[in-house]
Design a protein around this motif. Sequence first.
Motif, short mmCIF file in Angstrom:
data_model
loop_
_atom_site.label_atom_id
_atom_site.label_comp_id
_atom_site.label_asym_id
_atom_site.label_seq_id
_atom_site.Cartn_x
_atom_site.Cartn_y
_atom_site.Cartn_z
N SER A 1 0.92 -0.98 0.07
CA SER A 1 -0.05 0.13 -0.13
C SER A 1 0.82 1.12 0.03
O SER A 1 1.75 1.29 0.85
N SER B 1 -12.77 0.62 -4.95
CA SER B 1 -12.63 -0.79 -4.81
C SER B 1 -12.25 -1.04 -3.30
O SER B 1 -11.80 -0.09 -2.54
N SER B 2 -12.57 -2.20 -2.93
CA SER B 2 -12.00 -2.53 -1.32
C SER B 2 -10.35 -3.06 -1.44
O SER B 2 -10.17 -3.49 -0.34
N ALA B 3 -9.70 -2.86 -2.58
CA ALA B 3 -8.28 -3.23 -2.49
C ALA B 3 -7.50 -2.55 -1.16
O ALA B 3 -7.57 -1.45 -0.97
N GLU C 1 0.36 -2.09 -11.05
CA GLU C 1 -0.33 -1.02 -10.14
C GLU C 1 -2.01 -1.24 -10.51
O GLU C 1 -2.29 -0.96 -11.43
N GLN C 2 -2.60 -1.62 -9.52
CA GLN C 2 -3.99 -1.82 -9.55
C GLN C 2 -4.96 -0.52 -9.16
O GLN C 2 -4.34 -0.11 -8.30
N ASN D 1 -4.71 -2.08 -15.33
CA ASN D 1 -3.64 -2.05 -14.32
C ASN D 1 -2.37 -1.85 -15.15
O ASN D 1 -2.23 -2.24 -16.24
N ASP E 1 -1.93 -1.28 -3.49
CA ASP E 1 -2.20 -0.79 -4.95
C ASP E 1 -0.80 -1.16 -6.03
O ASP E 1 -1.02 -1.03 -6.97
N THR F 1 -7.23 1.41 -7.07
CA THR F 1 -7.87 1.34 -5.65
C THR F 1 -9.28 2.12 -5.38
O THR F 1 -9.86 1.78 -4.40
N GLN F 2 -9.27 3.15 -6.36
CA GLN F 2 -10.30 4.07 -6.12
C GLN F 2 -11.92 3.30 -6.38
O GLN F 2 -11.87 2.69 -7.22
#
Length: 196
Positions: A28, A85-87, A79-80, A61, A90, A82-83
């Motif tokens: 994170s 989402s519940s991830a 890089e995924q 991504n 990142d 995160t906005q």
Amino acid sequence: MAKQEKFIFDYEGYFDEKLENTAILMWSTHHPAFTFAFYLNQLYNLNLERQDDITSEGGNNKLYSYQSDADHHAFFLIEQPTQGSSAIFDKILLVMGADAFETAQYIYDETSKSVGQSHTTSPSERDTILQSFIENGIFESALFNFSDPDKPETTYFPNNTANAALQKKRARFLKEQREKVSDLIMALDPLLPNFD
């Protein structure tokens, strides 16, 4: 008329095989992907380069990759988004190939240090870069090992606990992370190395 056989692909077997030699690091962070890749390149002598985005269930991504056929290593930094989402994490780094787990453990140990532990009394240039990397945007990190599908491991939750509720939460979390990584591996399939 001859009866046609249907070919059914064993996705679980495919993922089990790919994860046998794949260590997964997740962070994170506050760093943008290009900055994160820059630090990894500087600290670990990688040559991560920007690739076309990959699409997974989580969306588009950003992807950086590096492969060394001589060392039988491949690195995929994802890089995924995160906005919305519940991830929790990142950034995901897949380390594949020879000594993947030792390499990932080394990176994890260094990047999960508390501020102040990352340098000695007279820090080297590398220590200064590492300290900047950590202090300027790594909030949390975790190491995952899905090489044994029946015994997944992570540094995120303690392994042994008598708390049944925590064990259930840990199992659910590991299942979710394995599914996320499996989805990424499927998206990366054309880029995956063949070291045989």
